[in-house]
Design a protein around this motif. Structure first.
Motif, PDB file in Angstrom:
ATOM      1  N   HIS A   1      45.455  26.780  43.505  1.00  0.00           N
ATOM      2  CA  HIS A   1      44.076  26.321  43.672  1.00  0.00           C
ATOM      3  C   HIS A   1      43.918  25.374  44.859  1.00  0.00           C
ATOM      4  N   PRO A   2      44.712  24.286  44.963  1.00  0.00           N
ATOM      5  CA  PRO A   2      44.552  23.420  46.133  1.00  0.00           C
ATOM      6  C   PRO A   2      44.926  24.113  47.438  1.00  0.00           C
ATOM      7  N   ALA A   3      45.863  25.086  47.373  1.00  0.00           N
ATOM      8  CA  ALA A   3      46.219  25.820  48.590  1.00  0.00           C
ATOM      9  C   ALA A   3      45.033  26.628  49.099  1.00  0.00           C
ATOM     10  N   VAL A   4      44.307  27.279  48.191  1.00  0.00           N
ATOM     11  CA  VAL A   4      43.113  28.021  48.594  1.00  0.00           C
ATOM     12  C   VAL A   4      42.065  27.070  49.159  1.00  0.00           C
TER      13      VAL A   4
ATOM     14  N   LEU B   1      40.300  27.139  52.806  1.00  0.00           N
ATOM     15  CA  LEU B   1      38.851  27.166  53.021  1.00  0.00           C
ATOM     16  C   LEU B   1      38.412  26.035  53.950  1.00  0.00           C
ATOM     17  N   LEU B   2      38.983  24.844  53.757  1.00  0.00           N
ATOM     18  CA  LEU B   2      38.620  23.714  54.610  1.00  0.00           C
ATOM     19  C   LEU B   2      39.126  23.901  56.039  1.00  0.00           C
ATOM     20  N   ALA B   3      40.313  24.493  56.185  1.00  0.00           N
ATOM     21  CA  ALA B   3      40.847  24.737  57.530  1.00  0.00           C
ATOM     22  C   ALA B   3      39.959  25.703  58.308  1.00  0.00           C
ATOM     23  N   GLY B   4      39.326  26.640  57.598  1.00  0.00           N
ATOM     24  CA  GLY B   4      38.465  27.603  58.270  1.00  0.00           C
ATOM     25  C   GLY B   4      37.006  27.267  58.227  1.00  0.00           C
ATOM     26  N   ALA B   5      36.666  26.116  57.624  1.00  0.00           N
ATOM     27  CA  ALA B   5      35.257  25.760  57.463  1.00  0.00           C
ATOM     28  C   ALA B   5      34.671  25.264  58.773  1.00  0.00           C
ATOM     29  N   GLU B   6      33.370  25.433  58.875  1.00  0.00           N
ATOM     30  CA  GLU B   6      32.653  24.809  59.967  1.00  0.00           C
ATOM     31  C   GLU B   6      32.658  23.302  59.735  1.00  0.00           C
ATOM     32  N   ASP B   7      33.128  22.586  60.724  1.00  0.00           N
ATOM     33  CA  ASP B   7      33.244  21.132  60.611  1.00  0.00           C
ATOM     34  C   ASP B   7      31.918  20.487  60.999  1.00  0.00           C
ATOM     35  N   PRO B   8      31.279  19.747  60.087  1.00  0.00           N
ATOM     36  CA  PRO B   8      29.975  19.147  60.423  1.00  0.00           C
ATOM     37  C   PRO B   8      30.039  18.254  61.663  1.00  0.00           C
ATOM     38  N   ALA B   9      31.173  17.608  61.863  1.00  0.00           N
ATOM     39  CA  ALA B   9      31.305  16.739  63.035  1.00  0.00           C
ATOM     40  C   ALA B   9      31.516  17.532  64.319  1.00  0.00           C
ATOM     41  N   GLY B  10      31.919  18.791  64.171  1.00  0.00           N
ATOM     42  CA  GLY B  10      32.097  19.656  65.327  1.00  0.00           C
ATOM     43  C   GLY B  10      33.284  19.307  66.194  1.00  0.00           C
ATOM     44  N   ASP B  11      34.224  18.497  65.689  1.00  0.00           N
ATOM     45  CA  ASP B  11      35.344  18.059  66.514  1.00  0.00           C
ATOM     46  C   ASP B  11      36.687  18.635  66.073  1.00  0.00           C
TER      47      ASP B  11
ATOM     48  N   LEU C   1      49.084  30.589  49.792  1.00  0.00           N
ATOM     49  CA  LEU C   1      49.740  29.989  50.953  1.00  0.00           C
ATOM     50  C   LEU C   1      49.632  30.900  52.181  1.00  0.00           C
ATOM     51  N   ALA C   2      49.710  32.211  51.977  1.00  0.00           N
ATOM     52  CA  ALA C   2      49.522  33.130  53.103  1.00  0.00           C
ATOM     53  C   ALA C   2      48.131  32.956  53.695  1.00  0.00           C
ATOM     54  N   TYR C   3      47.123  32.839  52.831  1.00  0.00           N
ATOM     55  CA  TYR C   3      45.759  32.604  53.320  1.00  0.00           C
ATOM     56  C   TYR C   3      45.673  31.275  54.067  1.00  0.00           C
TER      57      TYR C   3
ATOM     58  N   ALA D   1      41.586  37.684  47.968  1.00  0.00           N
ATOM     59  CA  ALA D   1      42.699  38.006  47.074  1.00  0.00           C
ATOM     60  C   ALA D   1      43.298  36.734  46.482  1.00  0.00           C
ATOM     61  N   ALA D   2      43.470  35.709  47.322  1.00  0.00           N
ATOM     62  CA  ALA D   2      44.080  34.462  46.850  1.00  0.00           C
ATOM     63  C   ALA D   2      43.179  33.738  45.858  1.00  0.00           C
ATOM     64  N   HIS D   3      41.896  33.674  46.154  1.00  0.00           N
ATOM     65  CA  HIS D   3      40.953  32.986  45.270  1.00  0.00           C
ATOM     66  C   HIS D   3      40.863  33.688  43.913  1.00  0.00           C
ATOM     67  N   TRP D   4      40.765  35.017  43.936  1.00  0.00           N
ATOM     68  CA  TRP D   4      40.709  35.765  42.676  1.00  0.00           C
ATOM     69  C   TRP D   4      41.992  35.529  41.875  1.00  0.00           C
ATOM     70  N   ALA D   5      43.129  35.557  42.563  1.00  0.00           N
ATOM     71  CA  ALA D   5      44.409  35.376  41.876  1.00  0.00           C
ATOM     72  C   ALA D   5      44.535  33.981  41.281  1.00  0.00           C
TER      73      ALA D   5
END
Length: 511
Positions: free
Chosen positions: A67-70, A74-84, A115-117, A211-215
């Motif tokens: 769960h925390p890995a997913v 998600l955070l690594a690929g998220a749009e960063d509000p600060a844009g930096d 972890l692959a994701y 796949a990771a989130h469903w799993a």
């Protein structure tokens, strides 16, 4: 960063998840995800959550690490509000930890998938990540997804549109097909190549994430059952067929320009009213509005990538059902689909249309249910029609779109549209209206499509998938919208079924 006092402290949210009873673990995970992410954008809670999620990944019991890995992925690929880019940088500082955990996890299990994701977001560590992937014997298809997610675009030799269901599948193309592929890629302007490359990256990461989130919520996915593509030199030649194939259905066919009846007595199909001419080749009748102007292009398209339809059925389709239908646990099998079609397609007099027939696998089920002499296959894509004709040479096939069906009012005995409406979401309301117009009273409309997930994380990950040629990510329907479109078309729902995010419905035009 100062947090609003009206929001729970992020540490409390993480603790609520880590201490949750097993039967509430999924609920707490989704609650935490909902407070860290708004669609694909991180919230103000995301940045302070990163070190806490990393610590949770380090110390949590094995069944709570996925769960925390997913979430970190998600955070690594998220749009960063600060844009930096600080959020992705913060997540990326712990790649060593992610790799160590990955080495100790079992392939195909929730933590390994998560972890692959997560690792797919760090191309700067590409060589290290792929080295570990090779050492652990990662499945060739999953390895190719990770490899592509970590790749950098080479503008001198770009590979575009070949990521789903995995890049490894596209390696099966022969030299002629690869040359055809390269011809349209090289014709793209540089800006379009870059845009499509980014869409492909989104698609492959979204697939890994789904796949990771469903799993993480449900356990390890069941293996997907894929088919095989016959060797190109073993594919039968396109079967012959002219206007005689369409003669039994002549009364239903209409000119797409003026909606008048058509003359099928000559080698070409003609409209006596507006003098339009529609070509027929290999048993495929081109009833697009610009068919006459593009007759030469039509013949060329019939010959392109001859195995594409077979590839679609064997590889793309079963994997797409996993993604769009949340079908990672095989809640719906091909046998279930066959049974639904056989039980629920109930035609009255008139032809039975397979709208957006694809490569013909489900057209074959339809012909077995109602008789091949009644079925017309329709699709916009020549490689699909060619595959259907190879599979079912006795069937007439029509090249046309769904927005304006080339059939008269109340001429069709039934319509089936199987796993296709979501491929043209903007046209779906108009297509359903057209189906209602064309059906005879008592005729049925039977279809399979998908609705948006109630889970906002899964909804975001499916929206990361791009159909080739589409400008936006995959849009799945709201079930209420589908029902409203059916009602507006004068159709009454007779049966409804839908595990996961599947929608299987049979509607009827009342007698």
């Amino acid at each position: 960063m100062t947090l609003s006092m009206s929001q729970p402290a992020v540490a409390d949210l993480v603790e609520s998840f880590s201490g949750a009873d097993p039967d509430r673990l999924g609920e707490e995970y989704l609650r935490l995800a909902g407070l860290l992410l708004d669609g694909g954008t991180a919230t103000e809670l995301a940045s302070p959550a990163v070190p806490l999620l990393v610590e949770l990944l380090r110390t949590a019991p094995a069944d709570r690490k996925a769960h925390p890995a997913v979430l970190l992925g998600l955070l690594a690929g998220a749009e960063d509000p600060a844009g930096d880019g600080e959020l992705a940088t913060a997540v990326g500082r712990e790649v060593d930890l992610y790799l160590d955990l990955w080495i100790g996890s079992a392939n195909g299990q929730p933590l390994s998938l998560a972890l692959a994701y997560l690792l797919s977001h760090f191309p700067e560590h590409r060589d290290r990540i792929l080295a570990v992937a090779g050492d652990r014997g990662l499945d060739v298809y999953d390895l190719s997804k990770l490899d592509r997610a970590l790749a950098r675009l080479d503008l001198d030799d770009p590979v575009i549109g070949r990521v789903f269901p995995s890049p490894a599948v596209w390696a099966l193309m022969d030299e002629a097909e690869r040359d055809f592929d390269n011809s349209w890629i090289k014709a793209m302007p540089t800006e379009q190549i870059i845009l499509n490359w980014d869409k492909d990256t989104s698609t492959v990461r979204g697939n890994l994430g789904a796949a990771a989130h469903w799993a993480a919520l449900n356990g390890a996915p069941t293996p997907v059952e894929v088919g095989t593509v016959p060797p190109r030199d073993e594919l039968p030649p396109p079967p012959d067929g002219g206007t005689e194939l369409f003669a039994p259905h002549a009364a239903a066919l209409r000119c797409p320009r003026c909606a008048s009846g058509l003359d099928l007595t000559a080698a070409e199909v003609r409209c006596p009213a507006c003098a339009a001419v529609y070509p027929v080749a290999n048993g495929i009748l081109n009833l697009t509005e610009d068919a006459e102007r593009n007759a030469g292009d039509f013949l060329y398209k019939l010959a392109e990538v001859p195995s594409m339809g077979h590839f679609y059925e064997a590889y793309a389709r079963p994997n797409f059902l996993r993604l769009a239908g949340s079908n990672w646990g095989t809640a719906i099998s091909p046998a279930d689909e066959d049974a639904y079609i056989t039980e629920h397609v109930r035609p009255v007099d008139g032809p039975v249309l397979d709208l957006a027939c694809g490569a013909g696998r489900w057209t074959q089920t339809l012909t077995e249910a109602v008789g091949a002499d009644r079925v017309i296959a329709l699709d916009m894509y020549p490689p699909m029609l060619t595959a259907t004709r190879r599979r079912l040479p006795e069937l007439p096939a029509v090249m046309a779109g769904a927005r304006r069906l080339p059939f008269g009012d109340a001429t069709l005995g039934a319509v089936m549209c199987w796993n296709a409406l979501q491929a043209f979401p903007d046209d779906a309301p108009e297509a359903i209206k057209e189906i209602g117009r064309c059906l005879r009273p008592g005729g049925t409309f039977t279809f399979l499509t998908f609705h948006s997930s109630a889970d906002p994380v899964y909804r975001h990950l499916t929206a990361c998938h791009y159909f080739p040629g589409h400008q936006s990510g995959m849009e799945l329907f709201e079930l209420d919208d589908i029902k409203a479109w059916l009602a507006a078309a004068g159709l009454t729902i007779r049966h409804e079924h839908g595990p996961g995010t599947f929608v299987l419905i049979t509607a009827e035009r009342p007698a």
